[in-house]
Motif scaffolding. Sequence first.
Motif, PDB file in Angstrom:
ATOM      1  N   THR A  40      25.532 -17.586  11.168  1.00 28.90           N
ATOM      2  CA  THR A  40      26.566 -17.588  10.135  1.00 28.90           C
ATOM      3  C   THR A  40      25.994 -18.080   8.808  1.00 28.90           C
ATOM      4  OG1 THR A  40      27.275 -19.845  10.634  1.00 28.90           O
ATOM      5  CG2 THR A  40      28.316 -18.048  11.885  1.00 28.90           C
ATOM      6  N   GLN A  41      26.762 -17.861   7.737  1.00 26.20           N
ATOM      7  CA  GLN A  41      26.344 -18.336   6.428  1.00 26.20           C
ATOM      8  C   GLN A  41      26.257 -19.859   6.387  1.00 26.20           C
ATOM      9  OE1 GLN A  41      29.393 -16.565   3.983  1.00 26.20           O
ATOM     10  NE2 GLN A  41      28.313 -14.588   3.784  1.00 26.20           N
ATOM     11  N   GLU A  42      27.235 -20.523   7.006  1.00 25.80           N
ATOM     12  CA  GLU A  42      27.233 -21.983   7.022  1.00 25.80           C
ATOM     13  C   GLU A  42      26.029 -22.527   7.781  1.00 25.80           C
ATOM     14  OE1 GLU A  42      28.723 -25.522   5.688  1.00 25.80           O
ATOM     15  OE2 GLU A  42      29.706 -23.584   5.384  1.00 25.80           O
ATOM     16  N   ARG A  43      25.723 -21.900   8.935  1.00 27.06           N
ATOM     17  CA  ARG A  43      24.594 -22.342   9.748  1.00 27.06           C
ATOM     18  C   ARG A  43      23.267 -22.093   9.033  1.00 27.06           C
ATOM     19  NH1 ARG A  43      22.290 -25.845  13.047  1.00 27.06           N
ATOM     20  NH2 ARG A  43      21.057 -24.892  14.734  1.00 27.06           N
ATOM     21  N   LEU A  44      23.160 -20.988   8.294  1.00 22.26           N
ATOM     22  CA  LEU A  44      21.944 -20.704   7.540  1.00 22.26           C
ATOM     23  C   LEU A  44      21.715 -21.771   6.481  1.00 22.26           C
ATOM     24  CD1 LEU A  44      19.533 -18.936   6.735  1.00 22.26           C
ATOM     25  CD2 LEU A  44      21.104 -17.531   5.380  1.00 22.26           C
ATOM     26  N   GLY A  45      22.792 -22.212   5.802  1.00 19.96           N
ATOM     27  CA  GLY A  45      22.652 -23.277   4.814  1.00 19.96           C
ATOM     28  C   GLY A  45      22.166 -24.578   5.426  1.00 19.96           C
ATOM     29  N   GLU A  46      22.682 -24.936   6.622  1.00 22.37           N
ATOM     30  CA  GLU A  46      22.234 -26.155   7.298  1.00 22.37           C
ATOM     31  C   GLU A  46      20.755 -26.075   7.659  1.00 22.37           C
ATOM     32  OE1 GLU A  46      24.677 -26.646  10.672  1.00 22.37           O
ATOM     33  OE2 GLU A  46      26.551 -26.907   9.538  1.00 22.37           O
ATOM     34  N   LEU A  47      20.326 -24.938   8.186  1.00 19.95           N
ATOM     35  CA  LEU A  47      18.930 -24.782   8.594  1.00 19.95           C
ATOM     36  C   LEU A  47      17.994 -24.856   7.391  1.00 19.95           C
ATOM     37  CD1 LEU A  47      19.365 -21.926  11.218  1.00 19.95           C
ATOM     38  CD2 LEU A  47      18.848 -24.336  11.682  1.00 19.95           C
ATOM     39  N   MET A  48      18.415 -24.333   6.252  1.00 19.89           N
ATOM     40  CA  MET A  48      17.582 -24.430   5.065  1.00 19.89           C
ATOM     41  C   MET A  48      17.446 -25.881   4.613  1.00 19.89           C
ATOM     42  SD  MET A  48      18.674 -21.090   2.771  1.00 19.89           S
ATOM     43  CE  MET A  48      17.525 -21.577   1.487  1.00 19.89           C
ATOM     44  N   GLY A  49      18.517 -26.650   4.754  1.00 23.33           N
ATOM     45  CA  GLY A  49      18.430 -28.073   4.432  1.00 23.33           C
ATOM     46  C   GLY A  49      17.448 -28.791   5.337  1.00 23.33           C
ATOM     47  N   ASP A  50      17.482 -28.476   6.642  1.00 22.83           N
ATOM     48  CA  ASP A  50      16.533 -29.094   7.571  1.00 22.83           C
ATOM     49  C   ASP A  50      15.090 -28.731   7.203  1.00 22.83           C
ATOM     50  OD1 ASP A  50      18.682 -30.119   8.905  1.00 22.83           O
ATOM     51  OD2 ASP A  50      18.726 -28.522  10.434  1.00 22.83           O
ATOM     52  N   ALA A  51      14.886 -27.461   6.799  1.00 18.33           N
ATOM     53  CA  ALA A  51      13.528 -27.028   6.485  1.00 18.33           C
ATOM     54  C   ALA A  51      13.002 -27.688   5.218  1.00 18.33           C
ATOM     55  CB  ALA A  51      13.503 -25.503   6.330  1.00 18.33           C
ATOM     56  N   MET A  52      13.894 -27.989   4.247  1.00 22.67           N
ATOM     57  CA  MET A  52      13.452 -28.548   2.976  1.00 22.67           C
ATOM     58  C   MET A  52      13.628 -30.060   2.909  1.00 22.67           C
ATOM     59  SD  MET A  52      14.784 -25.684   0.225  1.00 22.67           S
ATOM     60  CE  MET A  52      16.496 -25.911   0.704  1.00 22.67           C
ATOM     61  N   GLY A  53      14.248 -30.664   3.928  1.00 19.23           N
ATOM     62  CA  GLY A  53      14.404 -32.108   3.933  1.00 19.23           C
ATOM     63  C   GLY A  53      15.503 -32.599   3.022  1.00 19.23           C
ATOM     64  N   ASP A  54      16.532 -31.808   2.786  1.00 19.10           N
ATOM     65  CA  ASP A  54      17.659 -32.276   1.994  1.00 19.10           C
ATOM     66  C   ASP A  54      18.945 -31.907   2.721  1.00 19.10           C
ATOM     67  OD1 ASP A  54      18.097 -29.585   1.542  1.00 19.10           O
ATOM     68  OD2 ASP A  54      17.232 -29.596  -0.466  1.00 19.10           O
TER      69      ASP A  54
END
Length: 854
Positions: free
Chosen positions: A25-39
């Motif tokens: 989902t769009q929401e889940r993609l945003g969370e995963l990007m935060g994990d990858a970038m550390g924010d």
Amino acid sequence: MPSFGQSLRYYRRQCRDPIRGGLLTQERLGELMGDAMGDSGYSGAAISDWERDKSKINADERLVLVSLVKILHQFGGLSAPTEADELLSSGNYRGLNNAEQQHAFPKLNQESRVNEISSSETPEFTSLGQIEKPTTSQGWVSPTTNTVKIRRWRRKQLLLLNKVKNFWVDGLLQDSVDESTMIRLSIRQFDQAIQHPWQGVNSPQNINQESAGQNHSILEHYFDSDRALLILGEPGSGKTVTLMILARDLISRAEHDHLQPVPVILNLVSWAEGRPTLDKWVVEELASKYQIPRKLGANWLQRDELTLLLDGLDEVPDRLRPHCIKAINNFRETRGLSGIVVCSRSEEYRTAAVLLKFGGAILLESLSPDQIDAFLAKRSSRLTSLRAAVKGDPNLGEMARSPLMLSIMSQAYSHSRDEPNVILTSQIDPTGRSLDFWRRHLFETYVENMLHRRATADHYSSDEMKGWLAWLARNMFDQNRSQFLLEQLQPSWLINRRWRWTYMMLTGLILGSIGGIIMWLFLQLLRESNPYLPAPISETFAAFLQIAQGRAEFLALLIANITLGLVVALLQGRFFEAQRLRSAADNTRWIYRCHLLSIGAVVGLLTIVVIASTGPPELAIVWAISEVILFVTAARYIYGRSYQHEIRTVEALSWSWPSAARGLIIGLLVALIAEVLGKLLYKAPMGPQSSFIIGSGFLILGGLRGRRIEAKSRPNQGILLSFRNSFIAASISCLFVGLITGLVLKDPSYALLAGALTFITAGSLFGGNNVVKHILVRFLLWFHGDIPWRYAEFLDYGSSLAFLRKVGGSYIFMHGLLQTYFATLKPPPANIIRTPVFTRPVPKSSQLDSGEAI
């Protein structure tokens, strides 16, 4: 090409969430990007704005872009770096560098990064419109199309790619080139022949000066020229083969990387017919040669997704060649990002006195004496005397420097019935022979040897073969045809004006006979609804001949319509002869409509004069309107827009609801006119039932659409399909109208008449008349002795002798020089005229030995 948001949505929907299940989902993609970038990541609304192109990632935020690519790869959306570059390029972001690739695709096997194509042969495209020169073998090569998920916008391009590959590479190139004896051509850079954008303009007189340069591959020359290359050479130097080799290499790249443009080979000879702008011509050629819808072809051209490989600039007429070069230059100025290659003979290009504004030019050099001697030594032991003759006669040695002529030499003398040394010794004198003499002698020897290698006495005589091929070669030149289709035979191929007028009068006789039958059936329908309908002409005719009125009515209508058909033929003949003297660009749609209006006016006036002389003027007007509709409609369907394309095959049927609606409106207007006239004249209106039937008939005739297809798999397929489709259209229309008539009026006789009328009308309009006209043209050509009756069998036999090459349902001469030789021969001998129809079967095993194609 899709936007960044559309591409992002597509790739995200290919991903699966292994933890939460289902799509990513769009929401889940945003969370995963935060994990990858550390924010804290991005919200689903931010991802939604990206996918709807409402907001965009800043180009400097490479960490965001690389993290996005990495997540899409980890969750199954992106399978290769090329797909990541495709996603980035859709948003005008630069592609991934090596470090970013290693970060986003950490699990890729290092061996998959080894270039499968030698860097010395093929440079790599890193993104659409971005080209890199080959350096090392460390670059990335995208997986084959079997392992890459094909995007929806690429699938139609792959269809075009396969068409080009099947016809030019797997068909012509493989049959034309014998890899075992193929000579590597010398290619020299020749930029004096172009107007380079970064150099001064050079005079065309300097075209014979050669510039030094490395002998690179054709693909490297293409990239060095900024994807705008001119290929020059003498006749038979291998220009077309070189173009097909370039097409093969570009097709291989496009198959391995779906970001690459699709190469298409087109022949410029057809540009001379209408002289349009090059982009319009390309779109029309894509539609006619590759069956690509015009709108789709225009979009591909607009987005620079095609590489144009244009052959035959030298085949454009001399007076039009400078205009063609200017059209190409204008195309380059407006669409400079599209790759383009043009082939031409050197002399024809020089005499045009206009230079192409390209990035580079090459000249295919003649063979060296060592190359010639090595080729002949490898080819056959019977060519020892030919080797000596080539060394001893300067002109023969000069002619052997052409790869084509050398190939023909080896075939002509290695398969000769006489010893080659006897033939050559008898032709060589101390002073030597001219190039023209040797060229003609060589083709004569080649043709005679090919004819006698098979038992031609069981099929066609030598004079018949040469005479009929000579006729075909001349007419293909006259009609600007690079390939020949049986269904392309037109009245313009008839030998002179007298035979064309004979054809016109015979077609007028046929058209009038069909029109008489249709009008008689139409009159019988009127009598069913109004039995007291007067017929003063038939009554007078019956009294004069002392026969029954029914028979007299049929004869009167038949004779009257045949007369009108002959009048129409006279008018059409004058129009067509005038059109032959004008260029295709001058034969506008307005001129064609004026022709139809003048035909309709003459038909209407003649009908009024004949009927009004014995009956009421109101009846004459009604009948004149009916005749005008019949003849103008028939002329529109049968004759087409120009003399050159008079016989218009109907190779496929389709249905159009807008056309059906227009047909229904016309039918209702016709019914309304008949209703008013019936009430005013005879106090017997037809009624709403008859109007419904007439409207239904016009609806189905208007909705059916006939069209042509260009990919022919067997000879004369267009005419065979026209015959089949005419029967299908006639049967469907007959059943539809007959069934409606029977249900509405509950009268079998009325339904039978309506069905018969519709059957003949639909069959004539949707291919039937054109089938008859094609047979008529074939008959007249056969009667005059220009062609055999079973023409397809003759053409197949010519292919077995290596004079022609069969490609699908079309035929081409093995080479332009061979076609030129046949065109200089005499017409078919007089004793060929009305030769008995060929009945002996031609052997099916018609393939020559390996390597014998020119």
